[in-house]
Design an enzyme around this catalytic site. Structure first.
Site, PDB file in Angstrom:
ATOM      1  N   CYS A 153      -8.994 -26.134  -5.257  1.00  0.00           N
ATOM      2  CA  CYS A 153      -7.633 -25.726  -5.637  1.00  0.00           C
ATOM      3  C   CYS A 153      -6.605 -26.614  -4.958  1.00  0.00           C
ATOM      4  O   CYS A 153      -5.597 -27.005  -5.559  1.00  0.00           O
ATOM      5  CB  CYS A 153      -7.379 -24.265  -5.281  1.00  0.00           C
ATOM      6  SG  CYS A 153      -8.433 -23.103  -6.174  1.00  0.00           S
ATOM      7  N   CYS A 159      -9.442 -22.115  -1.130  1.00  0.00           N
ATOM      8  CA  CYS A 159     -10.229 -22.878  -2.117  1.00  0.00           C
ATOM      9  C   CYS A 159      -9.932 -24.372  -1.990  1.00  0.00           C
ATOM     10  O   CYS A 159      -8.808 -24.824  -2.256  1.00  0.00           O
ATOM     11  CB  CYS A 159      -9.898 -22.375  -3.515  1.00  0.00           C
ATOM     12  SG  CYS A 159     -10.578 -23.383  -4.854  1.00  0.00           S
TER      13      CYS A 159
END
Length: 319
Positions: A245, A242
């Site tokens: 993230c 991600c």
């Protein structure tokens, strides 16, 4: 009164002496006097002879011949061991001889034969008063008064009852102090356990750090520790693939360093998919705000401002 020490919850109550009125005599330790055999069947002749010995004993008593009185009454008891009055009368003589233990033995025998022997209760009560057994004395004297009240019993109760009252007040006072001490011990024990729990929980949550969780059990342990400390938990769901993230990683670390009263946990959804499912995570990054093991709010997406706002909102009351 209470001694003061390092471990005061283990202190003992130190009772003070009670100032009581009345003379107390040393217990007599003579060999037990002769007692009759209650299983013997008493003839009319022996009963009559026992009555004569009783009369001789009372005559000797009136003349102050106490030893002779005891001997006559003992002869009567041996002839008629079923007579409560003979035992009770001899008990009275032993009282005059300042032999309370002997008097109590005779009073017990009289009461075993006749549980309603007023003289038996009276003699035993007065004997116990001589030994300083004030409460037992009052009990027997009150029973004697109910059965056959006389002025001597009334006079004896006036001596005994003030001491009984002092003993009762003394007992109430120290019982209250003991209860207060028990409450204090319980409070201190609770405080000690609470301090131990706080210390153990603090070691688990690691203030100022981001804690990566690798199992469901580990997550439960962290959440439980945070609950015991009444702290807000931020549960950060992330994944290695991600991009947002990766951007929020350093932000999350700086937030942990800035808000040391908040617990910052991190969960990789690929490693712990079952945990992500349980917390209804549908996308990453997701930040769940948890208090006492329950989610109260969340931020979905790499929204630093919203996350800071939620931490300020929910974490301020958990410092």
């Amino acid at each position: 009164m209470e001694k003061v020490g390092e471990n005061s919850f283990e202190d003992e109550i130190m009772e003070s002496d009670i100032e009581l009125e009345g003379e107390v005599f040393e217990p007599d330790n003579d060999p037990p006097q002769k007692m009759g055999d209650p299983s013997v069947e008493v003839s009319d002749e022996n009963r009559d002879k026992a009555q004569l010995y009783k009369k001789e004993g009372l005559d000797a008593l009136s003349e102050g011949k106490l030893i002779e009185a005891v001997e006559c009454l003992t002869d009567g008891i041996l002839l008629n061991p079923t007579s409560a009055i003979l035992y009770a009368t001899r008990a009275g003589v032993f009282m005059k001889m300042k032999k309370p233990n002997a008097a109590i033995r005779d009073a017990d025998a009289a009461l075993q034969i006749n549980p309603d022997s007023a003289k038996g209760y009276k003699s035993r009560g007065m004997a116990k008063a001589m030994l300083g057994k004030w409460e037992d004395a009052a009990h027997d004297l009150h029973l004697a008064a109910k059965l056959d009240f006389d002025e001597e019993i009334c006079s004896e109760l006036k001596k005994v009852e003030p001491n009984v009252h002092k003993i009762e007040e003394h007992r109430k006072k120290y019982e209250r102090l003991r209860k207060e001490r028990e409450v204090k011990k319980a409070d201190m024990e609770r405080q000690r356990k609470q301090a131990e729990e706080v210390s153990a929980a603090s070691a688990v949550v690691k203030d100022g750090e981001v804690i990566t969780v690798h199992s469901s059990n580990e997550l439960e342990t962290k959440l439980k520790a945070a609950s015991s400390l009444s702290r807000l938990v931020i549960l950060y769901f992330t994944a290695t693939w991600c991009g947002p993230c990766r951007l929020m990683g350093p932000v999350y670390k700086s937030l942990a360093e800035a808000h040391r009263n908040v617990v910052f946990l991190k969960v990789d959804i690929d490693e712990l998919g079952i945990v992500a499912h349980r917390w209804n995570v549908s996308s990453v990054p997701t930040f769940s705000c948890v208090i006492n093991g329950k989610e109260i709010d969340k931020v979905v997406g790499a929204d630093k401002a919203s996350l800071e706002r939620k931490i300020a909102q929910h974490g301020s009351s958990k410092k």
